[in-house]
Design a protein around this motif. Structure first.
Motif, PDB file in Angstrom:
ATOM      1  N   THR A  63       0.844  -1.189   0.000  1.00 13.69           N
ATOM      2  CA  THR A  63       0.000   0.000   0.000  1.00 13.69           C
ATOM      3  C   THR A  63       0.880   1.241   0.000  1.00 13.69           C
ATOM      4  O   THR A  63       1.945   1.262   0.612  1.00 13.69           O
ATOM      5  CB  THR A  63      -0.900   0.005   1.243  1.00 13.69           C
ATOM      6  OG1 THR A  63      -1.732  -1.164   1.216  1.00 13.69           O
ATOM      7  CG2 THR A  63      -1.781   1.241   1.281  1.00 13.69           C
ATOM      8  N   ASP A  64       0.443   2.273  -0.701  1.00 15.44           N
ATOM      9  CA  ASP A  64       1.152   3.547  -0.684  1.00 15.44           C
ATOM     10  C   ASP A  64       0.331   4.560   0.105  1.00 15.44           C
ATOM     11  O   ASP A  64      -0.829   4.831  -0.231  1.00 15.44           O
ATOM     12  CB  ASP A  64       1.380   4.055  -2.111  1.00 15.44           C
ATOM     13  CG  ASP A  64       2.564   3.370  -2.773  1.00 15.44           C
ATOM     14  OD1 ASP A  64       3.685   3.538  -2.263  1.00 15.44           O
ATOM     15  OD2 ASP A  64       2.360   2.677  -3.787  1.00 15.44           O
ATOM     16  N   TYR A  65       0.943   5.118   1.122  1.00 18.40           N
ATOM     17  CA  TYR A  65       0.324   6.132   1.956  1.00 18.40           C
ATOM     18  C   TYR A  65       0.810   7.507   1.525  1.00 18.40           C
ATOM     19  O   TYR A  65       2.020   7.759   1.476  1.00 18.40           O
ATOM     20  CB  TYR A  65       0.682   5.910   3.426  1.00 18.40           C
ATOM     21  CG  TYR A  65       0.116   4.637   4.009  1.00 18.40           C
ATOM     22  CD1 TYR A  65      -1.082   4.650   4.715  1.00 18.40           C
ATOM     23  CD2 TYR A  65       0.784   3.427   3.857  1.00 18.40           C
ATOM     24  CE1 TYR A  65      -1.602   3.485   5.256  1.00 18.40           C
ATOM     25  CE2 TYR A  65       0.266   2.251   4.392  1.00 18.40           C
ATOM     26  CZ  TYR A  65      -0.931   2.295   5.090  1.00 18.40           C
ATOM     27  OH  TYR A  65      -1.448   1.128   5.617  1.00 18.40           O
ATOM     28  N   VAL A  66      -0.114   8.391   1.205  1.00 14.63           N
ATOM     29  CA  VAL A  66       0.223   9.781   0.940  1.00 14.63           C
ATOM     30  C   VAL A  66      -0.215  10.572   2.166  1.00 14.63           C
ATOM     31  O   VAL A  66      -1.409  10.625   2.497  1.00 14.63           O
ATOM     32  CB  VAL A  66      -0.463  10.299  -0.337  1.00 14.63           C
ATOM     33  CG1 VAL A  66      -0.174  11.785  -0.545  1.00 14.63           C
ATOM     34  CG2 VAL A  66       0.008   9.496  -1.546  1.00 14.63           C
ATOM     35  N   LEU A  67       0.752  11.161   2.851  1.00 15.88           N
ATOM     36  CA  LEU A  67       0.552  11.748   4.172  1.00 15.88           C
ATOM     37  C   LEU A  67       0.591  13.270   4.054  1.00 15.88           C
ATOM     38  O   LEU A  67       1.633  13.853   3.720  1.00 15.88           O
ATOM     39  CB  LEU A  67       1.648  11.270   5.119  1.00 15.88           C
ATOM     40  CG  LEU A  67       1.784   9.737   5.239  1.00 15.88           C
ATOM     41  CD1 LEU A  67       3.157   9.356   5.745  1.00 15.88           C
ATOM     42  CD2 LEU A  67       0.706   9.170   6.147  1.00 15.88           C
ATOM     43  N   VAL A  68      -0.533  13.909   4.345  1.00 20.37           N
ATOM     44  CA  VAL A  68      -0.654  15.355   4.167  1.00 20.37           C
ATOM     45  C   VAL A  68      -0.843  16.003   5.539  1.00 20.37           C
ATOM     46  O   VAL A  68      -1.826  15.737   6.230  1.00 20.37           O
ATOM     47  CB  VAL A  68      -1.831  15.706   3.240  1.00 20.37           C
ATOM     48  CG1 VAL A  68      -1.781  17.195   2.876  1.00 20.37           C
ATOM     49  CG2 VAL A  68      -1.799  14.855   1.972  1.00 20.37           C
ATOM     50  N   PRO A  69       0.097  16.853   5.959  1.00 18.81           N
ATOM     51  CA  PRO A  69       0.018  17.450   7.294  1.00 18.81           C
ATOM     52  C   PRO A  69      -0.973  18.605   7.345  1.00 18.81           C
ATOM     53  O   PRO A  69      -1.379  19.156   6.319  1.00 18.81           O
ATOM     54  CB  PRO A  69       1.445  17.953   7.530  1.00 18.81           C
ATOM     55  CG  PRO A  69       1.934  18.293   6.150  1.00 18.81           C
ATOM     56  CD  PRO A  69       1.289  17.279   5.227  1.00 18.81           C
ATOM     57  N   GLY A  70      -1.320  18.979   8.557  1.00 23.02           N
ATOM     58  CA  GLY A  70      -2.262  20.075   8.754  1.00 23.02           C
ATOM     59  C   GLY A  70      -1.608  21.433   8.679  1.00 23.02           C
ATOM     60  O   GLY A  70      -0.477  21.584   8.210  1.00 23.02           O
ATOM     61  N   ALA A  71      -2.317  22.446   9.151  1.00 22.70           N
ATOM     62  CA  ALA A  71      -1.860  23.827   9.078  1.00 22.70           C
ATOM     63  C   ALA A  71      -0.466  23.984   9.685  1.00 22.70           C
ATOM     64  O   ALA A  71      -0.139  23.345  10.694  1.00 22.70           O
ATOM     65  CB  ALA A  71      -2.847  24.734   9.802  1.00 22.70           C
ATOM     66  N   TRP A  72       0.323  24.830   9.027  1.00 17.05           N
ATOM     67  CA  TRP A  72       1.657  25.254   9.457  1.00 17.05           C
ATOM     68  C   TRP A  72       2.753  24.206   9.230  1.00 17.05           C
ATOM     69  O   TRP A  72       3.936  24.529   9.356  1.00 17.05           O
ATOM     70  CB  TRP A  72       1.672  25.640  10.940  1.00 17.05           C
ATOM     71  CG  TRP A  72       0.572  26.545  11.346  1.00 17.05           C
ATOM     72  CD1 TRP A  72       0.333  27.814  10.891  1.00 17.05           C
ATOM     73  CD2 TRP A  72      -0.456  26.261  12.292  1.00 17.05           C
ATOM     74  NE1 TRP A  72      -0.777  28.335  11.494  1.00 17.05           N
ATOM     75  CE2 TRP A  72      -1.287  27.404  12.369  1.00 17.05           C
ATOM     76  CE3 TRP A  72      -0.746  25.166  13.096  1.00 17.05           C
ATOM     77  CZ2 TRP A  72      -2.396  27.471  13.207  1.00 17.05           C
ATOM     78  CZ3 TRP A  72      -1.846  25.233  13.921  1.00 17.05           C
ATOM     79  CH2 TRP A  72      -2.661  26.372  13.975  1.00 17.05           C
TER      80      TRP A  72
END
Length: 241
Positions: free
Chosen positions: A2-11
């Motif tokens: 599986t490929d996880y694309v990890l997108v962080p929150g603000a800042w």
């Protein structure tokens, strides 16, 4: 795999996922942390809501990913939800980490707890960008002094346009397989939009973590285990170094 694309929150930027990436790759999966336009090493790049959606879709396209778990933390639940609807059969699951869940035509600002006008006044007073919180604002969130110092030193102001532009959902979120992770030290119930989908859609499920709003710092191994479970993987996450 599986490929996880990890997108962080603000800042935050891709750097925020460092410890979670180590756990996921140690379990044999792909982990692709992403800095959104206008943040971290991409600071200074003009960015609105649609820019951030395109950042995510373009990253999946660029890497040629086919079995994708999209992970959005906090603010990034909004662009991640929109991007998920554009991936078609390439999407395996969406995971919202104590995240905003968008409604069509609404923005981050329109869901602000004090009202949109109050939030837009904050942005105007900060020259159009949402400033990184002061260290004392992280109290009670299960973070060490070292983690807070790293956040405040590496964090960058969040582009205002991304916070005020409305979401455009290409398909109903209830049609997408999704996991919502609620971090209990930041409130014990999901936001209203998420709560409604958890009740109405058989494709959505809830997982609770007894930590604060930034579990990628406070509980990276536990968060990685939840991400692996969400994708149906039973490989143990490796121990933290």
């Amino acid at each position: 795999m599986t490929d996880y694309v990890l997108v962080p929150g603000a800042w935050l930027g891709a750097w925020a996922w460092q410890d979670v990436v180590a756990e996921l790759t140690g379990a044999g999966h792909g982990a692709h942390p992403l800095s959104l336009s206008g943040l971290a090493e991409r600071s200074g790049t003009p960015a609105g809501q649609d820019t951030h959606v395109r950042d995510i879709v373009d990253e999946v396209d660029r890497l040629g990913l086919r079995d994708v778990v999209l992970v959005g933390h906090s603010y990034s639940g909004i662009p991640v939800a929109q991007a998920a609807g554009r991936l078609g059969s390439r999407l395996r699951r969406v995971v919202f980490v104590d995240a905003c869940v968008p409604q069509h035509g609404e923005s981050f600002a329109s869901g602000w707890w004090q009202g949109q006008a109050a939030f837009e006044a904050v942005l105007a007073a900060q020259d159009g960008g949402w400033a990184v919180p002061a260290a004392e604002e992280f109290a009670g969130q299960d973070l060490t002094d070292e983690q807070i110092a790293r956040f405040t030193s590496l964090g960058t102001p969040h582009p205002a346009a991304a916070l005020t532009e409305p979401a455009a959902l290409p398909r109903p979120l209830g049609d997408l397989p999704a996991t919502y992770i609620k971090c209990l030290l930041d409130g014990d119930v999901p936001p209203d939009a998420a709560a409604e989908l958890l009740k109405s859609s058989e494709l959505w499920n809830l997982v609770e973590m007894d930590t604060g709003h930034w579990p990628m710092f406070s509980r990276p191994r536990e968060l990685a285990r939840i991400l692996l479970d969400a994708a149906g993987d039973d490989t143990p996450a490796r121990a933290n170094a």
